[in-house]
Write a protein that holds these residues in place. Sequence first.
Motif, PDB file in Angstrom:
ATOM      1  N   THR A 222       0.831  -1.203   0.000  1.00 13.31           N
ATOM      2  CA  THR A 222       0.000   0.000   0.000  1.00 13.31           C
ATOM      3  C   THR A 222       0.864   1.251   0.000  1.00 13.31           C
ATOM      4  O   THR A 222       0.580   2.227  -0.705  1.00 13.31           O
ATOM      5  CB  THR A 222      -0.934   0.003   1.221  1.00 13.31           C
ATOM      6  N   GLN A 223       1.922   1.222   0.791  1.00 17.97           N
ATOM      7  CA  GLN A 223       2.845   2.350   0.838  1.00 17.97           C
ATOM      8  C   GLN A 223       3.531   2.559  -0.507  1.00 17.97           C
ATOM      9  O   GLN A 223       3.637   3.699  -1.002  1.00 17.97           O
ATOM     10  CB  GLN A 223       3.876   2.118   1.936  1.00 17.97           C
ATOM     11  N   TYR A 224       3.989   1.475  -1.119  1.00 18.99           N
ATOM     12  CA  TYR A 224       4.639   1.579  -2.421  1.00 18.99           C
ATOM     13  C   TYR A 224       3.679   2.107  -3.490  1.00 18.99           C
ATOM     14  O   TYR A 224       4.067   2.882  -4.367  1.00 18.99           O
ATOM     15  CB  TYR A 224       5.187   0.213  -2.847  1.00 18.99           C
ATOM     16  N   LYS A 225       2.437   1.675  -3.415  1.00 15.97           N
ATOM     17  CA  LYS A 225       1.450   2.142  -4.397  1.00 15.97           C
ATOM     18  C   LYS A 225       1.230   3.640  -4.262  1.00 15.97           C
ATOM     19  O   LYS A 225       1.123   4.354  -5.266  1.00 15.97           O
ATOM     20  CB  LYS A 225       0.128   1.381  -4.197  1.00 15.97           C
ATOM     21  N   ARG A 226       1.162   4.127  -3.040  1.00 14.25           N
ATOM     22  CA  ARG A 226       0.976   5.571  -2.821  1.00 14.25           C
ATOM     23  C   ARG A 226       2.176   6.343  -3.348  1.00 14.25           C
ATOM     24  O   ARG A 226       2.022   7.371  -4.001  1.00 14.25           O
ATOM     25  CB  ARG A 226       0.768   5.851  -1.333  1.00 14.25           C
ATOM     26  N   TRP A 227       3.385   5.847  -3.067  1.00 18.65           N
ATOM     27  CA  TRP A 227       4.586   6.509  -3.571  1.00 18.65           C
ATOM     28  C   TRP A 227       4.612   6.529  -5.092  1.00 18.65           C
ATOM     29  O   TRP A 227       4.878   7.566  -5.708  1.00 18.65           O
ATOM     30  CB  TRP A 227       5.834   5.800  -3.049  1.00 18.65           C
ATOM     31  N   ALA A 228       4.322   5.392  -5.705  1.00 15.30           N
ATOM     32  CA  ALA A 228       4.371   5.300  -7.159  1.00 15.30           C
ATOM     33  C   ALA A 228       3.359   6.239  -7.807  1.00 15.30           C
ATOM     34  O   ALA A 228       3.662   6.917  -8.798  1.00 15.30           O
ATOM     35  CB  ALA A 228       4.116   3.862  -7.600  1.00 15.30           C
ATOM     36  N   ILE A 259      14.269  13.322 -11.761  1.00 12.16           N
ATOM     37  CA  ILE A 259      13.697  12.450 -12.784  1.00 12.16           C
ATOM     38  C   ILE A 259      14.040  10.991 -12.497  1.00 12.16           C
ATOM     39  O   ILE A 259      13.219  10.090 -12.703  1.00 12.16           O
ATOM     40  CB  ILE A 259      14.199  12.863 -14.181  1.00 12.16           C
ATOM     41  N   PHE A 260      15.258  10.749 -12.009  1.00  9.75           N
ATOM     42  CA  PHE A 260      15.665   9.390 -11.646  1.00  9.75           C
ATOM     43  C   PHE A 260      14.713   8.789 -10.616  1.00  9.75           C
ATOM     44  O   PHE A 260      14.392   7.594 -10.669  1.00  9.75           O
ATOM     45  CB  PHE A 260      17.096   9.416 -11.103  1.00  9.75           C
ATOM     46  N   ILE A 261      14.246   9.615  -9.695  1.00  5.26           N
ATOM     47  CA  ILE A 261      13.302   9.142  -8.683  1.00  5.26           C
ATOM     48  C   ILE A 261      11.899   9.004  -9.272  1.00  5.26           C
ATOM     49  O   ILE A 261      11.185   8.025  -9.019  1.00  5.26           O
ATOM     50  CB  ILE A 261      13.279  10.099  -7.480  1.00  5.26           C
ATOM     51  N   TYR A 262      11.502   9.959 -10.083  1.00  6.37           N
ATOM     52  CA  TYR A 262      10.126   9.984 -10.588  1.00  6.37           C
ATOM     53  C   TYR A 262       9.831   8.878 -11.592  1.00  6.37           C
ATOM     54  O   TYR A 262       8.667   8.477 -11.737  1.00  6.37           O
ATOM     55  CB  TYR A 262       9.831  11.341 -11.238  1.00  6.37           C
ATOM     56  N   VAL A 263      10.857   8.396 -12.321  1.00  3.00           N
ATOM     57  CA  VAL A 263      10.605   7.350 -13.318  1.00  3.00           C
ATOM     58  C   VAL A 263      10.582   5.963 -12.682  1.00  3.00           C
ATOM     59  O   VAL A 263      10.363   4.979 -13.387  1.00  3.00           O
ATOM     60  CB  VAL A 263      11.661   7.380 -14.451  1.00  3.00           C
ATOM     61  N   TRP A 264      10.814   5.886 -11.381  1.00  2.00           N
ATOM     62  CA  TRP A 264      10.782   4.585 -10.709  1.00  2.00           C
ATOM     63  C   TRP A 264       9.470   3.836 -10.940  1.00  2.00           C
ATOM     64  O   TRP A 264       9.485   2.629 -11.224  1.00  2.00           O
ATOM     65  CB  TRP A 264      11.034   4.775  -9.212  1.00  2.00           C
ATOM     66  N   PRO A 265       8.286   4.486 -10.874  1.00  2.00           N
ATOM     67  CA  PRO A 265       7.049   3.723 -11.137  1.00  2.00           C
ATOM     68  C   PRO A 265       6.941   3.225 -12.569  1.00  2.00           C
ATOM     69  O   PRO A 265       6.253   2.237 -12.825  1.00  2.00           O
ATOM     70  CB  PRO A 265       5.934   4.735 -10.817  1.00  2.00           C
ATOM     71  N   VAL A 266       7.618   3.885 -13.509  1.00  2.00           N
ATOM     72  CA  VAL A 266       7.488   3.516 -14.917  1.00  2.00           C
ATOM     73  C   VAL A 266       8.077   2.135 -15.173  1.00  2.00           C
ATOM     74  O   VAL A 266       7.612   1.406 -16.056  1.00  2.00           O
ATOM     75  CB  VAL A 266       8.163   4.578 -15.805  1.00  2.00           C
ATOM     76  N   ARG A 267       9.082   1.769 -14.382  1.00  2.00           N
ATOM     77  CA  ARG A 267       9.734   0.489 -14.624  1.00  2.00           C
ATOM     78  C   ARG A 267       8.811  -0.689 -14.320  1.00  2.00           C
ATOM     79  O   ARG A 267       9.078  -1.813 -14.769  1.00  2.00           O
ATOM     80  CB  ARG A 267      11.001   0.381 -13.780  1.00  2.00           C
ATOM     81  N   ALA A 268       7.731  -0.439 -13.583  1.00  2.00           N
ATOM     82  CA  ALA A 268       6.841  -1.528 -13.189  1.00  2.00           C
ATOM     83  C   ALA A 268       6.250  -2.248 -14.396  1.00  2.00           C
ATOM     84  O   ALA A 268       6.208  -3.493 -14.436  1.00  2.00           O
ATOM     85  CB  ALA A 268       5.731  -0.996 -12.295  1.00  2.00           C
TER      86      ALA A 268
END
Length: 339
Positions: A222-228, A259-268
């Motif tokens: 749940t925490q990861y989903k909110r962050w992503a 940007i390095f942090i923000y693109v983290w959800p894209v890798r999913a």
Amino acid sequence: MNVLTRVSAVMTNAPIMLNVDCDMFANNPQVAQHAMCLLLGFDDEIESGFVQAPQKFYGALKDDPFGNQLEVGFKKIGGGVAGIQGIFYSGTGCFHRRKVIYGMPPPDTNKHERTGSPSYKELKIKFGSSKELIESSMDVISGDVLSQDISSRVEAAKQVGTCNYEAGTCWGQEIGWVYGSMTEDILTGQRIHATGWRSALMDTNPPAFMGCAPTGGPASLTQYKRWATGLLEILISWNSPILGTIFGRLQFRQCLAYIFIYVWPVRASFELCYALLGPICLLTNQSFLPKASDEGFRIPLALFFTYNIYNLMEYKECGLSARTWWNNHRMQCITSASA
């Protein structure tokens, strides 16, 4: 946080603010002294718009089975960006200058002077109709720290703490914690950096603050989903760091760090597709990887070992076990597929 900022402004109007999560406590008795050294110790205050302490956790599970302690991220990524324009604001364990939260730019590093102070009418448009809040903001902008009778400010605190006070003001946009993302903390820090301020990392021994991390799988997901969700909202919105670099004072390398942090959800999505390739190959009796006898097999093999060995060395440098490294990679795959 914006309500607390306004209430504290009319009550005490302290020039420095500390914010921590409700599950955190001060673990180092000299944490305020360390923070003041960083906030007041530079020749130019632009170097320390806010001071951020890494998140540390008590009672954490051994070997980080749910991958939510982020020790390597704070030490490697946080320590790296601290040498550019400053560490990211992580939403807790942070000392802010009040004027930084108010959206004030730093002194002009070329002209060594500020633009003229805003008028009462301009402050009313930005801060709202409270006379006490406007006067306190004028004191912060001018640099005056005046003592005041707290008992006489109770009604003013009630006024600025109402639900509809922010209507028609700049709170949540130009002033205070920024709205528009579920991860308002890193977005607020980005706005501060885009204004021209820098931030300082406070990594003390013992740790400055301690908190608790989720100790269950569903809570972690749940925490990861909110962050992503929050990071992706920032990346594709008008709050993108690219615009902060073009139209603001966000440094280019700091923009790349965000940007390095923000693109983290894209890798999913890519990791999910990669995870599905194995079952598809079994069902269709095909292979998407080169055979071991092929000459090109050495290239993906070398990349695989190079990346994983280097990543494992980072964990070992941080004093973590190989099991922790494995658990973090395992949770990344689980998060990408389910969270």
